[in-house]
Design a protein around this motif. Structure first.
Motif, PDB file in Angstrom:
ATOM      1  N   MET A   1       0.843  -1.191   0.000  1.00 38.57           N
ATOM      2  CA  MET A   1       0.000   0.000   0.000  1.00 38.57           C
ATOM      3  C   MET A   1       0.882   1.246   0.000  1.00 38.57           C
ATOM      4  SD  MET A   1      -2.780  -1.761   0.058  1.00 38.57           S
ATOM      5  CE  MET A   1      -4.128  -0.640   0.385  1.00 38.57           C
ATOM      6  N   ALA A   2       0.358   2.339  -0.523  1.00 41.76           N
ATOM      7  CA  ALA A   2       1.148   3.566  -0.656  1.00 41.76           C
ATOM      8  C   ALA A   2       1.677   4.062   0.681  1.00 41.76           C
ATOM      9  CB  ALA A   2       0.307   4.649  -1.319  1.00 41.76           C
ATOM     10  N   SER A   3       0.933   3.862   1.751  1.00 42.17           N
ATOM     11  CA  SER A   3       1.334   4.337   3.070  1.00 42.17           C
ATOM     12  C   SER A   3       2.325   3.407   3.754  1.00 42.17           C
ATOM     13  CB  SER A   3       0.098   4.480   3.967  1.00 42.17           C
ATOM     14  OG  SER A   3      -0.503   3.213   4.166  1.00 42.17           O
ATOM     15  N   GLY A   4       2.544   2.233   3.182  1.00 41.11           N
ATOM     16  CA  GLY A   4       3.411   1.252   3.809  1.00 41.11           C
ATOM     17  C   GLY A   4       2.696   0.337   4.780  1.00 41.11           C
ATOM     18  N   ILE A   5       1.417   0.567   4.985  1.00 43.75           N
ATOM     19  CA  ILE A   5       0.623  -0.287   5.885  1.00 43.75           C
ATOM     20  C   ILE A   5       0.060  -1.452   5.085  1.00 43.75           C
ATOM     21  CG2 ILE A   5      -1.388  -0.405   7.408  1.00 43.75           C
ATOM     22  CD1 ILE A   5      -0.992   2.592   7.939  1.00 43.75           C
ATOM     23  N   GLU A   6       0.382  -2.664   5.505  1.00 44.01           N
ATOM     24  CA  GLU A   6      -0.040  -3.847   4.761  1.00 44.01           C
ATOM     25  C   GLU A   6      -1.068  -4.693   5.500  1.00 44.01           C
ATOM     26  OE1 GLU A   6       3.477  -5.985   3.822  1.00 44.01           O
ATOM     27  OE2 GLU A   6       4.200  -4.489   2.388  1.00 44.01           O
ATOM     28  N   ASN A   7      -1.127  -4.554   6.827  1.00 44.57           N
ATOM     29  CA  ASN A   7      -2.028  -5.380   7.621  1.00 44.57           C
ATOM     30  C   ASN A   7      -2.801  -4.532   8.617  1.00 44.57           C
ATOM     31  OD1 ASN A   7      -1.329  -8.378   6.983  1.00 44.57           O
ATOM     32  ND2 ASN A   7       0.649  -7.359   7.197  1.00 44.57           N
ATOM     33  N   ILE A   8      -4.050  -4.918   8.855  1.00 44.05           N
ATOM     34  CA  ILE A   8      -4.908  -4.254   9.838  1.00 44.05           C
ATOM     35  C   ILE A   8      -5.483  -5.324  10.761  1.00 44.05           C
ATOM     36  CG2 ILE A   8      -7.052  -2.974  10.198  1.00 44.05           C
ATOM     37  CD1 ILE A   8      -6.606  -1.594   7.556  1.00 44.05           C
ATOM     38  N   LEU A   9      -5.363  -5.094  12.067  1.00 41.52           N
ATOM     39  CA  LEU A   9      -5.991  -5.979  13.041  1.00 41.52           C
ATOM     40  C   LEU A   9      -7.342  -5.386  13.398  1.00 41.52           C
ATOM     41  CD1 LEU A   9      -5.682  -8.529  14.759  1.00 41.52           C
ATOM     42  CD2 LEU A   9      -4.628  -7.113  16.534  1.00 41.52           C
ATOM     43  N   ALA A  10      -8.402  -6.046  12.977  1.00 42.51           N
ATOM     44  CA  ALA A  10      -9.768  -5.531  13.138  1.00 42.51           C
ATOM     45  C   ALA A  10     -10.347  -5.982  14.473  1.00 42.51           C
ATOM     46  CB  ALA A  10     -10.649  -6.016  11.983  1.00 42.51           C
ATOM     47  N   LEU A  11     -10.482  -5.043  15.404  1.00 38.39           N
ATOM     48  CA  LEU A  11     -10.989  -5.343  16.736  1.00 38.39           C
ATOM     49  C   LEU A  11     -12.282  -4.586  17.004  1.00 38.39           C
ATOM     50  CD1 LEU A  11      -7.632  -4.969  18.703  1.00 38.39           C
ATOM     51  CD2 LEU A  11      -8.609  -7.065  17.741  1.00 38.39           C
ATOM     52  N   ARG A  12     -13.187  -5.210  17.716  1.00 38.21           N
ATOM     53  CA  ARG A  12     -14.414  -4.524  18.119  1.00 38.21           C
ATOM     54  C   ARG A  12     -14.089  -3.375  19.049  1.00 38.21           C
ATOM     55  NH1 ARG A  12     -18.611  -7.376  22.133  1.00 38.21           N
ATOM     56  NH2 ARG A  12     -16.876  -6.863  23.522  1.00 38.21           N
ATOM     57  N   GLY A  13     -13.096  -3.584  19.911  1.00 39.89           N
ATOM     58  CA  GLY A  13     -12.671  -2.533  20.831  1.00 39.89           C
ATOM     59  C   GLY A  13     -13.405  -2.605  22.158  1.00 39.89           C
ATOM     60  N   ASP A  14     -12.796  -1.970  23.150  1.00 40.61           N
ATOM     61  CA  ASP A  14     -13.391  -1.942  24.485  1.00 40.61           C
ATOM     62  C   ASP A  14     -14.355  -0.770  24.612  1.00 40.61           C
ATOM     63  OD1 ASP A  14     -11.796  -4.096  25.293  1.00 40.61           O
ATOM     64  OD2 ASP A  14     -10.132  -2.745  25.774  1.00 40.61           O
ATOM     65  N   PRO A  15     -15.370  -0.900  25.462  1.00 42.37           N
ATOM     66  CA  PRO A  15     -16.269   0.234  25.692  1.00 42.37           C
ATOM     67  C   PRO A  15     -15.531   1.360  26.399  1.00 42.37           C
ATOM     68  CG  PRO A  15     -16.720  -1.523  27.251  1.00 42.37           C
ATOM     69  CD  PRO A  15     -15.751  -2.083  26.256  1.00 42.37           C
ATOM     70  N   PRO A  16     -16.023   2.590  26.309  1.00 45.04           N
ATOM     71  CA  PRO A  16     -15.383   3.703  27.026  1.00 45.04           C
ATOM     72  C   PRO A  16     -15.328   3.428  28.521  1.00 45.04           C
ATOM     73  CG  PRO A  16     -17.076   4.494  25.499  1.00 45.04           C
ATOM     74  CD  PRO A  16     -17.221   3.014  25.564  1.00 45.04           C
ATOM     75  N   ARG A  17     -14.335   4.003  29.190  1.00 41.69           N
ATOM     76  CA  ARG A  17     -14.212   3.787  30.633  1.00 41.69           C
ATOM     77  C   ARG A  17     -15.452   4.271  31.366  1.00 41.69           C
ATOM     78  NH1 ARG A  17      -7.921   5.186  32.322  1.00 41.69           N
ATOM     79  NH2 ARG A  17      -6.960   3.535  31.062  1.00 41.69           N
ATOM     80  N   ASP A  18     -15.962   5.421  30.940  1.00 35.53           N
ATOM     81  CA  ASP A  18     -17.211   5.929  31.508  1.00 35.53           C
ATOM     82  C   ASP A  18     -18.346   5.395  30.645  1.00 35.53           C
ATOM     83  OD1 ASP A  18     -19.164   7.275  32.853  1.00 35.53           O
ATOM     84  OD2 ASP A  18     -18.750   9.234  31.948  1.00 35.53           O
ATOM     85  N   SER A  19     -18.712   4.143  30.883  1.00 34.48           N
ATOM     86  CA  SER A  19     -19.634   3.457  29.976  1.00 34.48           C
ATOM     87  C   SER A  19     -21.077   3.419  30.474  1.00 34.48           C
ATOM     88  CB  SER A  19     -19.142   2.010  29.758  1.00 34.48           C
ATOM     89  OG  SER A  19     -19.045   1.331  31.000  1.00 34.48           O
ATOM     90  N   ALA A  20     -21.403   4.220  31.482  1.00 34.08           N
ATOM     91  CA  ALA A  20     -22.759   4.184  32.044  1.00 34.08           C
ATOM     92  C   ALA A  20     -23.800   4.525  30.985  1.00 34.08           C
ATOM     93  CB  ALA A  20     -22.854   5.143  33.224  1.00 34.08           C
ATOM     94  N   SER A  21     -23.489   5.482  30.113  1.00 38.51           N
ATOM     95  CA  SER A  21     -24.452   5.905  29.092  1.00 38.51           C
ATOM     96  C   SER A  21     -24.108   5.360  27.712  1.00 38.51           C
ATOM     97  CB  SER A  21     -24.511   7.440  29.030  1.00 38.51           C
ATOM     98  OG  SER A  21     -23.233   7.971  28.717  1.00 38.51           O
ATOM     99  N   TYR A  22     -23.146   4.451  27.663  1.00 37.37           N
ATOM    100  CA  TYR A  22     -22.706   3.925  26.368  1.00 37.37           C
ATOM    101  C   TYR A  22     -23.693   2.892  25.838  1.00 37.37           C
ATOM    102  CZ  TYR A  22     -20.019   1.155  23.021  1.00 37.37           C
ATOM    103  OH  TYR A  22     -19.606   0.475  21.903  1.00 37.37           O
ATOM    104  N   ASP A  23     -24.034   3.008  24.545  1.00 35.12           N
ATOM    105  CA  ASP A  23     -24.953   2.075  23.898  1.00 35.12           C
ATOM    106  C   ASP A  23     -24.290   1.546  22.638  1.00 35.12           C
ATOM    107  OD1 ASP A  23     -27.047   0.632  22.885  1.00 35.12           O
ATOM    108  OD2 ASP A  23     -28.257   2.374  22.308  1.00 35.12           O
ATOM    109  N   ARG A  24     -23.851   0.289  22.670  1.00 39.10           N
ATOM    110  CA  ARG A  24     -23.149  -0.278  21.521  1.00 39.10           C
ATOM    111  C   ARG A  24     -24.034  -0.337  20.282  1.00 39.10           C
ATOM    112  NH1 ARG A  24     -18.486  -2.841  20.876  1.00 39.10           N
ATOM    113  NH2 ARG A  24     -18.131  -3.123  23.110  1.00 39.10           N
ATOM    114  N   ALA A  25     -25.339  -0.383  20.481  1.00 42.75           N
ATOM    115  CA  ALA A  25     -26.254  -0.451  19.331  1.00 42.75           C
ATOM    116  C   ALA A  25     -26.141   0.778  18.435  1.00 42.75           C
ATOM    117  CB  ALA A  25     -27.686  -0.614  19.819  1.00 42.75           C
TER     118      ALA A  25
END
Length: 211
Positions: A1-25
């Motif tokens: 790739m032009a940027s030199g990046i060839e691989n991506i690790l696709a992660l869902r990721g962790d919820p925010p630390r202050d997740s009381a109002s977080y809605d993954r939907a």
């Protein structure tokens, strides 16, 4: 790739630390499978190979999916969406990795599986690992050895020895690759390389692989 990046690790990721109002939907990508599919479609639009796409694997089981049969069904969906390889969560007992690798084969998953290794460096870091890894098992032999360590220097020696022996055993059993979780500290990784007698990461990739 032009940027030199060839691989991506696709992660869902962790919820925010202050997740009381977080809605993954409300997220654009609620699951890693959706992100994999998105990346696969766009990275190959202009022809050619596109990005290599990796996904996370959990040798000891995904912490959000206690039903282990369903877990493999969900995991295969990520692979079928276009993942090219798997990078595992850290683990300390290689038997868990080998069991996971075999369960992947039984589920029809045949992409390379890269083993995630994190050398123990301090007792406080050991506790932090338990928090970051979301349920990793700590074998009694490792706990006993860390408990005997008089200080962090001794703890680091224990961690280095344990990680070296893990890597040696993995290489002897045809692991497709090893990923080191360094947390921005590479000293232990360099020492593992020295202990294994290798000078390049290429020596840790695909030993014993036929393709």
């Amino acid at each position: 790739m032009a940027s030199g990046i060839e691989n991506i690790l696709a992660l869902r990721g962790d919820p925010p630390r202050d997740s009381a109002s977080y809605d993954r939907a409300s997220d654009a990508f609620q699951y890693a499978e959706q992100l994999v599919k998105f990346l696969k479609e766009r990275s190959s639009r202009n022809g050619g190979r596109g990005f290599g796409i990796g996904v996370a694997g959990f040798p000891e089981g995904h912490p959000d999916t206690p039903n282990r049969l369903k877990e493999m069904d969900y995991f295969k969906q990520k692979i079928d969406a276009g993942a090219d390889y798997i990078c595992t969560q850290l683990f300390f007992d290689n038997r868990d990795f080998y069991d996971f690798r075999e369960r992947c084969e039984l589920a029809g998953i045949h992409v390379p599986i890269i083993a995630g290794i994190m050398p123990v460096s301090t007792k406080n870091g050991f506790v932090r690992m338990a928090e970051l890894s979301l349920g990793s098992r700590f074998p009694a032999k490792l706990l006993r050895a860390v408990g005997r360590a008089a200080d962090d220097t001794a703890t680091a020696r224990v961690g280095l020895h344990w990680a070296t022996e893990q890597c040696r055993d993995l290489l002897d059993n045809q692991v497709r690759g090893i990923h080191f979780y360094t947390l921005n500290k590479s000293d232990a990784t360099r020492q593992v390389f020295e202990n294994l007698g290798v000078s390049s990461s290429r020596a840790l990739q695909g030993q014993g692989s036929k393709d």
